[in-house]
Design a protein around this motif. Sequence first.
Motif, mmCIF file in Angstrom:
data_model
loop_
_atom_site.group_PDB
_atom_site.id
_atom_site.type_symbol
_atom_site.label_atom_id
_atom_site.label_comp_id
_atom_site.label_asym_id
_atom_site.label_seq_id
_atom_site.Cartn_x
_atom_site.Cartn_y
_atom_site.Cartn_z
ATOM 1 N N SER A 163 53.101 -20.051 25.819
ATOM 2 C CA SER A 163 51.904 -19.311 26.220
ATOM 3 C C SER A 163 52.191 -18.347 27.365
ATOM 4 C CB SER A 163 50.793 -20.288 26.631
ATOM 5 O OG SER A 163 51.220 -21.109 27.707
ATOM 6 N N LEU B 21 52.907 -15.015 25.888
ATOM 7 C CA LEU B 21 51.954 -14.523 24.901
ATOM 8 C C LEU B 21 50.785 -13.797 25.553
ATOM 9 C CD1 LEU B 21 50.984 -14.430 21.937
ATOM 10 C CD2 LEU B 21 49.806 -16.606 22.376
ATOM 11 N N GLN C 132 42.214 -11.341 21.107
ATOM 12 C CA GLN C 132 41.337 -11.706 20.014
ATOM 13 C C GLN C 132 40.280 -10.618 19.834
ATOM 14 O OE1 GLN C 132 41.815 -14.214 17.912
ATOM 15 N NE2 GLN C 132 43.589 -15.017 19.025
ATOM 16 N N THR D 101 45.587 -13.771 16.336
ATOM 17 C CA THR D 101 46.431 -14.847 15.797
ATOM 18 C C THR D 101 45.705 -16.189 15.788
ATOM 19 O OG1 THR D 101 47.394 -15.091 18.005
ATOM 20 C CG2 THR D 101 48.631 -13.793 16.401
ATOM 21 N N GLY E 172 49.873 -11.015 20.733
ATOM 22 C CA GLY E 172 49.228 -11.589 19.567
ATOM 23 C C GLY E 172 47.913 -10.886 19.294
ATOM 24 N N ASP F 90 47.375 -12.823 24.336
ATOM 25 C CA ASP F 90 46.534 -13.228 23.205
ATOM 26 C C ASP F 90 45.295 -12.342 23.164
ATOM 27 O OD1 ASP F 90 45.389 -14.558 21.113
ATOM 28 O OD2 ASP F 90 44.737 -16.289 22.295
#
Length: 588
Positions: free
Chosen positions: A309, A312, A316, A293, A290, A314
């Motif tokens: 999760s 994923l 950022q 996201t 991601g 993640d």
Amino acid sequence: MSHPIMKSREVSVSVGDYLLARLQELGIHHVFGVPGDFNLGVLEQLLKHPGLRWVGCCNELNAAYAADGYARMRGVAALLTAYGVGELSTINGIAGAYAERVPVVAITGAPPLSHLQKRSVIHHSLGDGDFGNTLASVAPFTVAHAVLTQANAPQEIDRVLRTCLRERRPVYLQLPSDVTFQHVPAPEAPLVQEAPRSDPDSLRLLLEKLVPRLRGARRCALLVDSDIQRFGLAPKVLAMAEAGRLPIALLSSARGLVDEEHPAFLGFYGGRLSDAYVRDWVDGADCVVGLGTRFTDLNTHSFSHRLESARLVDLQLFSAALGQGTQGVPPSLYSGLVLSEVLEALTESLGARGAQDFVPRSARLRATAAARAPVPIPKTGTPLTHAQLWPALAGLLEPEDVLVVEAGSPMVGFSSTQLPRGVSWVAQPLWCSIGYTLPALLGTSLAAAPERRHLLFIGDGSFIMTAQELSTLLHLKLKPLVFLINNAGYTIERLIVGPESVYNDIPKWNYPAVCDALGAPGQSLTLLIEKPEQVAPVLAEAVRAQRDGRLVFVEVRVAPLDAPAGMAQMGASVYSLSYRDDSGLPRF
């Protein structure tokens, strides 16, 4: 860009000139707003800056929307309003820019600092001597703010503008009417913002865990959201996808981020109502990366996505979280990162991945179109439907168009369309403030290269909120194509609750007369589509007139409860999020 103040080597400049020169240095050429008692001084200063142009709007909310649209095309925008009555009217637009991560510099002309300090009873205030309440109202929707004085102006202007660029969110400057003429030292250097750097140890630890995981994944995809576009990272995402042979799925809120004909573009992912192929591919992946996201109710269709999760990764803008691959095990967290550097490092490290078997969205759409049965020719005189309208409007689109798309029917109507190369998609998929798009069109029309064509798709309920800004488009001799979907009210709301309820109705307007009322006679062309057989000839006439230099306004009449494919399901999804099935509310 050259700095006009530094070029002249002046020892000192006024605070207003300092601020305006910094805005110009950022690449801002237009300032949107409404004049008021306490900003007239800085407006006079603005008129003397050859690189800046004042764009007066019909009201402050529209000016904020216009600045939002401008910033989406140019990277940053400026908004100038008056204290109290003016700046408070902008808050909805500023909040939308905050939610959608759009950098807008909101400036308000305030009463003289001497009267602020004496707590004088001044008009446009509450009359209680409190001049901090308006700043307190705007502050939650900005990432930096300041009240300018002669003592702090250079430092605070530079700090606030740098924060705006770094965070890609609105900021607020309150400029008292006497301060704008006071002199301060001229800037000695450009407003250089040093690019942030990742903490080397944090980046190394992340890569040690992440690179083997990505290389070893049987099925791996990138899932991308709009922050990637706001921070200019789309080219680096494409480079990573090509290096790692990874498909790219977008959340619907990120539309326009990649070329939809790109062979790495898998399609849009968003829960149970998204394309089945994309949903199955992403939900079946053992690793999903991601990128920026934000899983909202609308881009996941009421949180119906099935992305655990544990699968994923993640990433950022300034942090990362890696699911451990086992349910119940908390993710590994990494801070002190800069996503652009993470993407560069991953691109260099993923060359060993093998190709993955997936069908790009463009190929799937071509196959679907080839297999589709011919659409029956409707009988002459039958009402127009959304099913007939949106394929025809999709065929109107050209490369490099700027599409400004209102939430509701227009956004859903284009959901199955493949956008041509280089199209810019301007919408508010999170804040969803109706009426946003017409003033935003003013901003995009002034910000983008003049040869680009601008098209607005807006519903009648949205149009009546901000219709007066059509007069500014006509006044400035701008020539967009405007498509008004007249379905006699708020259809998206009818599909949630109250299909026949009076609160979803709106007043009836004489739309063919609107342009003539708001502009010079003959300056625009107004057309009407209400039957299927009118679609092709009217669209052809609209394109010809727009190319001849006229603003074209096309009213499209459809039935109140007709809607694009998938919109009824969206209404049901919003209903399930907001209300109980046994509530007894009237349903579609």
